[in-house]
Design an enzyme around this catalytic site. Structure first.
Site: not given
Ligand SMILES: C[S@@+](CC[C@H](N)C(=O)[O-])C[C@H]1O[C@@H](n2cnc3c(N)ncnc32)[C@H](O)[C@@H]1O
Length: 240
Positions: A183, A221-222, A147, A151, A219, A97
């Site tokens: 999602d 975000f879920e 993520d 867009k 999770t 992370e």
């Molecule tokens: C939308 S959040 C989802 C977090 C978690 N998996 C959840 O479902 O609650 C996406 C996470 O991926 C991390 N992330 C995105 N790209 C990453 C990368 N290249 N390396 C490490 N973490 C990354 C972001 O910092 C963020 O915390």
């Protein structure tokens, strides 16, 4: 190998090579650390954070056992990863992370539960995957709610792209599993297309089909997506 200890640094190292800047799948948010997260970073970084290095990690030595390793990319605040590690002590978990508050929260949880089967890497997952693991060394890779980069002009920042899928597949052991969930329907379709065309992976649900979520914990975000009325889709693939 990087041995630098930088618990309050900015995460991934800057691109020091010449040439175009890499397209990142994340933005480092300047969110404040709570005092509990800061304390956890100060107190437990040495115990549970594996410093990023540019050569493969000795997984058996990291965990002092020969159990299989599950890698979770982008664990966010880490609640579901912590729950998995608590519920499955016979398996080793590594979480990657870039978001410091999430690292702090998870370190607090690891210490509180006294876990020895969960460690963290604070670095860009693309670089981690490329450099920190031998081919065919991971038993499972999971990426939950990456993520979506809604867009169109940002779609290129999505983690799941052809090159990254090849990298994911190459690091899995034969019969190992890649498990994704999202999602965001357009991203789910994009994932299906990219993963179904990877020769090293077989879709467990059959071509162009989504899988059941299995027993993975829900999770953060879920939950957020569900509250917005989004349908969750899981994708599960086996390395052939
Ligand atoms: C939308 S959040 C989802 C977090 C978690 N998996 C959840 O479902 O609650 C996406 C996470 O991926 C991390 N992330 C995105 N790209 C990453 C990368 N290249 N390396 C490490 N973490 C990354 C972001 O910092 C963020 O915390």
């Amino acid at each position: 190998m990087t041995t630098e200890h930088r618990p309050h640094g900015n995460g991934p190292s800057p691109n020091t090579e010449t040439g175009p800047r890499p397209i990142r799948s994340y933005v480092i948010r300047s969110g404040r650390l709570t005092s509990s997260q800061r304390k956890a970073i100060d107190n437990y970084w040495q115990d549970y954070v594996i410093e990023y290095q540019t050569s493969p990690l000795a997984l058996n030595a990291l965990f002092h056992n020969k159990a299989d390793t599950v890698l979770e990319i982008g664990f966010g605040m880490g609640d579901s990863l912590l729950e998995m590690a608590i519920n499955t002590p016979s398996v080793n978990f590594l979480g990657v992370e870039v978001h410091k508050p999430g690292i702090g929260k998870l370190l607090h949880g690891i210490a509180e539960a006294g876990l020895d089967n969960l460690k963290v890497i604070n670095h860009d997952a693309k670089e981690v995957l490329l450099n920190c693991f031998e081919d065919e060394s991971l038993w499972k890779i999971q990426i939950f709610f990456p993520d979506p980069w809604h867009k169109k002009r940002h779609n290129k920042r999505r983690l799941i792209q052809d090159e990254f899928v090849q990298l994911l597949a190459s690091k899995l052991k034969v019969s190992g599993e890649l498990h994704l969930a999202t999602d965001w329907e357009p991203y789910a379709e994009h994932m299906l297309e990219k993963l179904d065309t990877c020769e090293m992976l077989v879709n467990s649900a059959g071509p162009a089909c989504y899988s059941a979520s299995g027993d993975r914990p829900v999770t953060r975000f879920e939950n957020r997506g569900k509250k917005l009325g989004h349908k969750v889709r899981d994708l599960r693939y086996v390395k052939s």
